[in-house]
Design a protein around this motif. Sequence first.
Motif, PDB file in Angstrom:
ATOM      1  N   PHE A  16       0.824  -1.208   0.000  1.00 61.23           N
ATOM      2  CA  PHE A  16       0.000   0.000   0.000  1.00 61.23           C
ATOM      3  C   PHE A  16       0.862   1.263   0.000  1.00 61.23           C
ATOM      4  CE2 PHE A  16      -2.614  -3.292   1.998  1.00 61.23           C
ATOM      5  CZ  PHE A  16      -3.733  -3.247   1.189  1.00 61.23           C
ATOM      6  N   VAL A  17       1.938   1.242   0.759  1.00 62.22           N
ATOM      7  CA  VAL A  17       2.805   2.426   0.875  1.00 62.22           C
ATOM      8  C   VAL A  17       3.468   2.740  -0.464  1.00 62.22           C
ATOM      9  CG1 VAL A  17       4.895   3.330   1.953  1.00 62.22           C
ATOM     10  CG2 VAL A  17       3.190   2.174   3.344  1.00 62.22           C
ATOM     11  N   PHE A  18       4.026   1.734  -1.112  1.00 65.50           N
ATOM     12  CA  PHE A  18       4.690   1.975  -2.397  1.00 65.50           C
ATOM     13  C   PHE A  18       3.689   2.422  -3.465  1.00 65.50           C
ATOM     14  CE2 PHE A  18       8.129  -1.120  -0.932  1.00 65.50           C
ATOM     15  CZ  PHE A  18       8.932  -0.093  -0.507  1.00 65.50           C
ATOM     16  N   SER A  19       2.495   1.863  -3.425  1.00 68.69           N
ATOM     17  CA  SER A  19       1.457   2.272  -4.364  1.00 68.69           C
ATOM     18  C   SER A  19       1.060   3.727  -4.131  1.00 68.69           C
ATOM     19  CB  SER A  19       0.243   1.359  -4.216  1.00 68.69           C
ATOM     20  OG  SER A  19      -0.830   1.828  -4.966  1.00 68.69           O
ATOM     21  N   ALA A  20       0.850   4.100  -2.869  1.00 73.80           N
ATOM     22  CA  ALA A  20       0.489   5.483  -2.546  1.00 73.80           C
ATOM     23  C   ALA A  20       1.616   6.440  -2.915  1.00 73.80           C
ATOM     24  CB  ALA A  20       0.158   5.609  -1.058  1.00 73.80           C
ATOM     25  N   TYR A  21       2.849   6.023  -2.671  1.00 75.11           N
ATOM     26  CA  TYR A  21       4.008   6.863  -3.007  1.00 75.11           C
ATOM     27  C   TYR A  21       4.091   7.103  -4.510  1.00 75.11           C
ATOM     28  CZ  TYR A  21       8.865   8.370  -3.414  1.00 75.11           C
ATOM     29  OH  TYR A  21      10.004   9.067  -3.713  1.00 75.11           O
ATOM     30  N   GLN A  22       3.890   6.049  -5.294  1.00 73.09           N
ATOM     31  CA  GLN A  22       3.938   6.192  -6.753  1.00 73.09           C
ATOM     32  C   GLN A  22       2.807   7.087  -7.250  1.00 73.09           C
ATOM     33  OE1 GLN A  22       3.646   2.526  -8.904  1.00 73.09           O
ATOM     34  NE2 GLN A  22       3.925   3.505 -10.879  1.00 73.09           N
ATOM     35  N   ASP A  26       3.222  10.804  -9.142  1.00 77.25           N
ATOM     36  CA  ASP A  26       2.680  10.987 -10.485  1.00 77.25           C
ATOM     37  C   ASP A  26       1.420  11.862 -10.500  1.00 77.25           C
ATOM     38  OD1 ASP A  26       4.676   9.302 -11.337  1.00 77.25           O
ATOM     39  OD2 ASP A  26       3.379   7.534 -11.483  1.00 77.25           O
ATOM     40  N   PHE A  27       0.997  12.367  -9.359  1.00 79.12           N
ATOM     41  CA  PHE A  27      -0.297  13.031  -9.219  1.00 79.12           C
ATOM     42  C   PHE A  27      -0.441  14.230 -10.149  1.00 79.12           C
ATOM     43  CE2 PHE A  27      -3.590  15.555  -7.104  1.00 79.12           C
ATOM     44  CZ  PHE A  27      -4.559  14.593  -6.964  1.00 79.12           C
ATOM     45  N   GLY A  28       0.509  15.149 -10.133  1.00 81.08           N
ATOM     46  CA  GLY A  28       0.453  16.318 -11.006  1.00 81.08           C
ATOM     47  C   GLY A  28      -0.763  17.177 -10.746  1.00 81.08           C
ATOM     48  N   VAL A  29      -1.259  17.825 -11.799  1.00 78.74           N
ATOM     49  CA  VAL A  29      -2.405  18.723 -11.699  1.00 78.74           C
ATOM     50  C   VAL A  29      -3.720  17.964 -11.882  1.00 78.74           C
ATOM     51  CG1 VAL A  29      -3.501  20.752 -12.733  1.00 78.74           C
ATOM     52  CG2 VAL A  29      -1.018  20.636 -12.554  1.00 78.74           C
ATOM     53  N   ASP A  30      -3.688  16.924 -12.713  1.00 79.05           N
ATOM     54  CA  ASP A  30      -4.923  16.232 -13.081  1.00 79.05           C
ATOM     55  C   ASP A  30      -5.094  14.864 -12.427  1.00 79.05           C
ATOM     56  OD1 ASP A  30      -2.862  15.010 -14.392  1.00 79.05           O
ATOM     57  OD2 ASP A  30      -3.880  14.891 -16.326  1.00 79.05           O
ATOM     58  N   GLY A  31      -4.231  14.473 -11.516  1.00 78.18           N
ATOM     59  CA  GLY A  31      -4.351  13.166 -10.880  1.00 78.18           C
ATOM     60  C   GLY A  31      -3.416  12.130 -11.469  1.00 78.18           C
ATOM     61  N   GLY A  68      -8.088  10.693  -2.503  1.00 82.13           N
ATOM     62  CA  GLY A  68      -8.715   9.934  -1.420  1.00 82.13           C
ATOM     63  C   GLY A  68      -8.085   8.564  -1.248  1.00 82.13           C
ATOM     64  N   ALA A  69      -7.763   7.910  -2.364  1.00 81.50           N
ATOM     65  CA  ALA A  69      -7.114   6.598  -2.294  1.00 81.50           C
ATOM     66  C   ALA A  69      -5.721   6.718  -1.677  1.00 81.50           C
ATOM     67  CB  ALA A  69      -7.024   5.978  -3.684  1.00 81.50           C
ATOM     68  N   ILE A  70      -4.989   7.766  -2.032  1.00 82.87           N
ATOM     69  CA  ILE A  70      -3.648   7.986  -1.464  1.00 82.87           C
ATOM     70  C   ILE A  70      -3.758   8.187   0.046  1.00 82.87           C
ATOM     71  CG2 ILE A  70      -1.702   9.597  -1.372  1.00 82.87           C
ATOM     72  CD1 ILE A  70      -2.161  10.079  -4.395  1.00 82.87           C
ATOM     73  N   LYS A  73      -4.697   4.810   1.775  1.00 86.24           N
ATOM     74  CA  LYS A  73      -3.561   3.886   1.831  1.00 86.24           C
ATOM     75  C   LYS A  73      -2.528   4.345   2.843  1.00 86.24           C
ATOM     76  CE  LYS A  73      -3.753   2.942  -3.062  1.00 86.24           C
ATOM     77  NZ  LYS A  73      -2.981   2.943  -4.300  1.00 86.24           N
ATOM     78  N   SER A  74      -2.239   5.646   2.847  1.00 92.12           N
ATOM     79  CA  SER A  74      -1.207   6.176   3.741  1.00 92.12           C
ATOM     80  C   SER A  74      -1.633   6.092   5.203  1.00 92.12           C
ATOM     81  CB  SER A  74      -0.884   7.626   3.383  1.00 92.12           C
ATOM     82  OG  SER A  74      -0.469   7.720   2.046  1.00 92.12           O
ATOM     83  N   LEU A  75      -2.814   6.605   5.500  1.00 90.09           N
ATOM     84  CA  LEU A  75      -3.305   6.610   6.878  1.00 90.09           C
ATOM     85  C   LEU A  75      -3.539   5.190   7.375  1.00 90.09           C
ATOM     86  CD1 LEU A  75      -4.286   8.256   9.324  1.00 90.09           C
ATOM     87  CD2 LEU A  75      -6.551   8.246   8.276  1.00 90.09           C
ATOM     88  N   GLY A  76      -4.177   4.369   6.553  1.00 89.98           N
ATOM     89  CA  GLY A  76      -4.413   2.977   6.937  1.00 89.98           C
ATOM     90  C   GLY A  76      -3.124   2.228   7.193  1.00 89.98           C
ATOM     91  N   SER A  77      -2.127   2.446   6.345  1.00 89.05           N
ATOM     92  CA  SER A  77      -0.837   1.770   6.517  1.00 89.05           C
ATOM     93  C   SER A  77      -0.135   2.214   7.795  1.00 89.05           C
ATOM     94  CB  SER A  77       0.069   2.048   5.321  1.00 89.05           C
ATOM     95  OG  SER A  77      -0.473   1.498   4.154  1.00 89.05           O
ATOM     96  N   LEU A  78      -0.152   3.514   8.045  1.00 91.42           N
ATOM     97  CA  LEU A  78       0.502   4.036   9.245  1.00 91.42           C
ATOM     98  C   LEU A  78      -0.132   3.461  10.510  1.00 91.42           C
ATOM     99  CD1 LEU A  78       2.610   6.056  10.364  1.00 91.42           C
ATOM    100  CD2 LEU A  78       0.767   7.730  10.447  1.00 91.42           C
ATOM    101  N   LEU A  79      -1.446   3.460  10.560  1.00 94.34           N
ATOM    102  CA  LEU A  79      -2.127   2.915  11.736  1.00 94.34           C
ATOM    103  C   LEU A  79      -1.928   1.408  11.858  1.00 94.34           C
ATOM    104  CD1 LEU A  79      -5.466   4.936  11.549  1.00 94.34           C
ATOM    105  CD2 LEU A  79      -3.612   5.249  13.194  1.00 94.34           C
ATOM    106  N   PHE A  80      -1.970   0.715  10.724  1.00 98.62           N
ATOM    107  CA  PHE A  80      -1.827  -0.740  10.728  1.00 98.62           C
ATOM    108  C   PHE A  80      -0.449  -1.173  11.212  1.00 98.62           C
ATOM    109  CE2 PHE A  80      -0.895  -4.816   8.688  1.00 98.62           C
ATOM    110  CZ  PHE A  80      -2.006  -5.559   9.079  1.00 98.62           C
ATOM    111  N   VAL A  81       0.577  -0.463  10.794  1.00100.72           N
ATOM    112  CA  VAL A  81       1.944  -0.823  11.200  1.00100.72           C
ATOM    113  C   VAL A  81       2.076  -0.818  12.713  1.00100.72           C
ATOM    114  CG1 VAL A  81       4.323   0.051  11.246  1.00100.72           C
ATOM    115  CG2 VAL A  81       3.164  -0.219   9.093  1.00100.72           C
ATOM    116  N   PHE A  82       1.413   0.112  13.364  1.00100.81           N
ATOM    117  CA  PHE A  82       1.516   0.215  14.814  1.00100.81           C
ATOM    118  C   PHE A  82       0.447  -0.608  15.531  1.00100.81           C
ATOM    119  CE2 PHE A  82       3.794   4.007  13.355  1.00100.81           C
ATOM    120  CZ  PHE A  82       5.027   3.698  13.913  1.00100.81           C
TER     121      PHE A  82
END
Length: 159
Positions: A16-22, A26-31, A68-70, A73-82
């Motif tokens: 999830f983290v690597f997917s959110a990071y990518q 790549d987000f840019g102006v239009d997603g 929203g997906a980013i 993934k980020s928040l869920g991953s952070l909470l899940f790790v702990f």
Amino acid sequence: MALLSFLGRLLFVSVFVFSAYQEFNDFGVDGGPAAKALKPKFDVLSKHIATHTGFQVPHVEMKHLIFGAIVMKSLGSLLFVFGNSLGAVILVLHQFITTPVLYDFYNYDPDKKEFAQLFAKFTQCLPLLGALFFFIGMKNSMPKRSSHSKKKAPKTKTV
């Protein structure tokens, strides 16, 4: 054992983290490319919903869905790790929303090449969902640790 559990959760959320990071890079102006890939699939889903339920899906910017997906993934991953089960619930919600939309094998004939590719990717997401359910179930079945030490019975005074 706690270290091993932490390392296992860390390796699990790396997907999830690597997917959110990518997606973030790549987000840019239009997603970015994720928004471009999601747009036709979301349109097909909106038409299916409108056809079968009569409910018209409101217009949504793809960049907002990707953002929203980013966040999920980020928040869920952070909470899940702990070890927080809310993180697992957020990741389950993300998987429930995105997996059927992104891997829409049901829109293709079984004889088509796309069907096999999308079905394989869809089924690869199922073990992630199963592991998240397992984690939530294990967290809920463990007895809660009390932060208070057990109270001892008061000693009787002898005179």
